[in-house]
Scaffold this motif. Structure first.
Motif, mmCIF file in Angstrom:
data_model
loop_
_atom_site.group_PDB
_atom_site.id
_atom_site.type_symbol
_atom_site.label_atom_id
_atom_site.label_comp_id
_atom_site.label_asym_id
_atom_site.label_seq_id
_atom_site.Cartn_x
_atom_site.Cartn_y
_atom_site.Cartn_z
ATOM 1 N N SER A 25 0.814 -1.221 0.000
ATOM 2 C CA SER A 25 0.000 0.000 0.000
ATOM 3 C C SER A 25 0.849 1.274 0.000
ATOM 4 N N MET A 90 -6.664 5.465 5.140
ATOM 5 C CA MET A 90 -7.262 4.175 4.778
ATOM 6 C C MET A 90 -6.218 3.059 4.829
ATOM 7 N N ALA A 91 -5.011 3.342 4.324
ATOM 8 C CA ALA A 91 -3.952 2.331 4.349
ATOM 9 C C ALA A 91 -3.512 2.034 5.781
ATOM 10 N N ALA A 94 -6.126 -0.206 7.299
ATOM 11 C CA ALA A 94 -5.996 -1.572 6.787
ATOM 12 C C ALA A 94 -4.782 -2.268 7.397
ATOM 13 N N GLU A 97 -5.629 -3.225 10.959
ATOM 14 C CA GLU A 97 -6.609 -4.310 10.987
ATOM 15 C C GLU A 97 -5.977 -5.654 10.656
ATOM 16 N N SER A 98 -5.119 -5.696 9.636
ATOM 17 C CA SER A 98 -4.586 -6.979 9.177
ATOM 18 C C SER A 98 -3.156 -7.248 9.657
ATOM 19 N N ASP A 101 0.820 -4.629 5.213
ATOM 20 C CA ASP A 101 0.380 -3.654 4.218
ATOM 21 C C ASP A 101 0.321 -4.259 2.814
#
Length: 110
Positions: A25, A90-91, A94, A97-98, A101
């Motif tokens: 990302s 947004m990146a 994400a 969350e995960s 990247d």
């Protein structure tokens, strides 16, 4: 001078496209920013900016410089800064969350 500007715009465009095609990302964000800079440089260079000439036609001036490309580039800089900030957030969301990247295009079969 024209060949320098043209090669700089071409190089920024090529590097921007290369970075957009990466699977992370952060390089995608940098690639979008480089494409934005390349477009801004192209628009600014195509405006035939001349120093020392007024932006308004008058009978005493020998010529004029077009103010429209300058206004377009200024507006594009502001919009691209805002969109870059949105994409970074947004990146970051994400990534948090995960935990990675990496951009995963494969669908999970669950």
């Amino acid at each position: 001078m024209e060949i320098l500007v043209a090669s700089a715009v071409g190089l920024m465009t090529a590097v921007g496209i290369y970075l957009i095609l990466r699977m992370r990302s952060f390089p995608v964000i940098v690639g979008l920013a480089l494409l934005s800079y390349a477009c801004n440089a192209f628009i600014f260079a195509s405006g035939r900016i001349v120093t020392g000439l007024p932006p308004i036609l008058s009978k005493t001036a020998a010529g004029y410089t077009d103010p429209l490309p300058q206004a377009l580039v200024l507006t594009a800089i502001v919009i691209s800064f805002g969109m870059t900030a949105v994409i970074v957030m947004m990146a970051l969301g994400a990534f948090l969350e995960s935990g990675d990247d990496r951009i995963d295009l494969a669908e999970d079969d669950k």
